[in-house]
Design an enzyme around this catalytic site. Structure first.
Site, PDB file in Angstrom:
ATOM      1  N   CYS A 192       0.836  -1.211   0.000  1.00 57.64           N
ATOM      2  CA  CYS A 192       0.000   0.000   0.000  1.00 57.64           C
ATOM      3  C   CYS A 192       0.864   1.251   0.000  1.00 57.64           C
ATOM      4  CB  CYS A 192      -0.916   0.019   1.221  1.00 57.64           C
ATOM      5  SG  CYS A 192      -2.029  -1.395   1.304  1.00 57.64           S
TER       6      CYS A 192
HETATM    7  C1  BEZ Z   1       0.563  -4.669   1.855  1.00 58.16           C
HETATM    8  O1  BEZ Z   1       0.185  -3.533   1.557  1.00 58.16           O
HETATM    9  O2  BEZ Z   1       1.735  -5.004   1.790  1.00 58.16           O
HETATM   10  C2  BEZ Z   1      -0.467  -5.681   2.258  1.00 58.16           C
HETATM   11  C3  BEZ Z   1      -1.587  -5.297   2.973  1.00 58.16           C
HETATM   12  C4  BEZ Z   1      -2.519  -6.245   3.347  1.00 58.16           C
HETATM   13  C5  BEZ Z   1      -2.321  -7.581   3.028  1.00 58.16           C
HETATM   14  C6  BEZ Z   1      -1.204  -7.961   2.285  1.00 58.16           C
HETATM   15  C7  BEZ Z   1      -0.259  -7.000   1.908  1.00 58.16           C
END
Ligand code: BEZ
Length: 210
Positions: free
Chosen positions: A45
């Site tokens: 994210c």
């Molecule tokens: C991420 O942004 O890395 C992420 C967020 C939630 C689940 C898996 C990855």
């Protein structure tokens, strides 16, 4: 209910990192890329929001406003903003909606319980200035989106709205395009000059200037 292409994008009010908004008022007269991310302070994210901030001049050039949403609280979004700037190289320059109540996430069907928890998946809605939904994408939590592709689709939508053409497989801006079936070859030649008929239904022309 699922939101389909051609539907009016549902309106909502929400708290964001740039203050409260009424979505339709906020995007008035512009295109919008409205996208969800699962959670603040997570790696994928952070790269996605950082990239969106870095590409902001490209969005502005196309009359597009970007806005993100997750179910994290406003304070969390604000505390995370510095990391987004560090990672993307550009300060956060668009709002993030705090949807703790999940009203917005439910309205846009961004919660997919089979994907593990009660956070949003990676949804994208491209919405035109008339508030019509023009593209939807849903990515899993573990896979970051390609924001160059989002810009490419916006270019294709804006081009095909402005001229009777479609974009072929793997089109990139500047590439040849397909003449609309609504146009006869004679009319297409008059309009575009250079038309190559490969099949009666497949006629190429250089990308028109719009
Ligand atoms: C991420 O942004 O890395 C992420 C967020 C939630 C689940 C898996 C990855």
């Amino acid at each position: 209910m699922a939101i389909r292409l051609g539907d009016e994008a549902p309106n909502f009010t929400a708290e964001t990192t740039e203050g409260p908004i009424d979505f339709h008022e906020w995007k008035s007269g512009a295109w919008a890329v409205f996208f969800s991310h699962p959670a603040d302070f997570t790696p994928v994210c952070t790269t996605e929001l950082g990239r969106t901030a870095a590409l902001q001049s490209e969005f502005v050039r196309r009359n597009v406003k970007t806005i993100a949403v997750s179910v994290d609280p406003l304070e969390s979004h604000k505390n995370w903003a510095g990391d987004i700037g560090d990672v993307g190289g550009t300060d956060l320059n668009f709002p993030i909606i705090a949807d703790e109540s999940r009203v917005v996430s439910n309205l846009y069907d961004m919660l997919h319980p089979g994907e593990g928890d009660t956070s949003t998946v990676r949804s994208v809605f491209i919405i035109d200035p008339a508030n019509k939904v023009r593209l939807t994408l849903t990515y899993p939590k573990s896979v970051g989106r390609n924001f160059d592709e989002i810009l490419r689709v916006i270019d294709a939508l804006q081009l095909t709205d402005a001229a009777p053409v479609s974009t072929p497989v793997d089109w990139v801006p500047g590439g040849r395009v397909i003449v609309s079936p609504a146009l006869s070859t004679a009319d297409a030649t008059e309009r575009f000059g250079d038309v190559e008929e490969v099949k009666p239904y497949l006629r190429w022309t250089p990308q028109p200037t719009v």
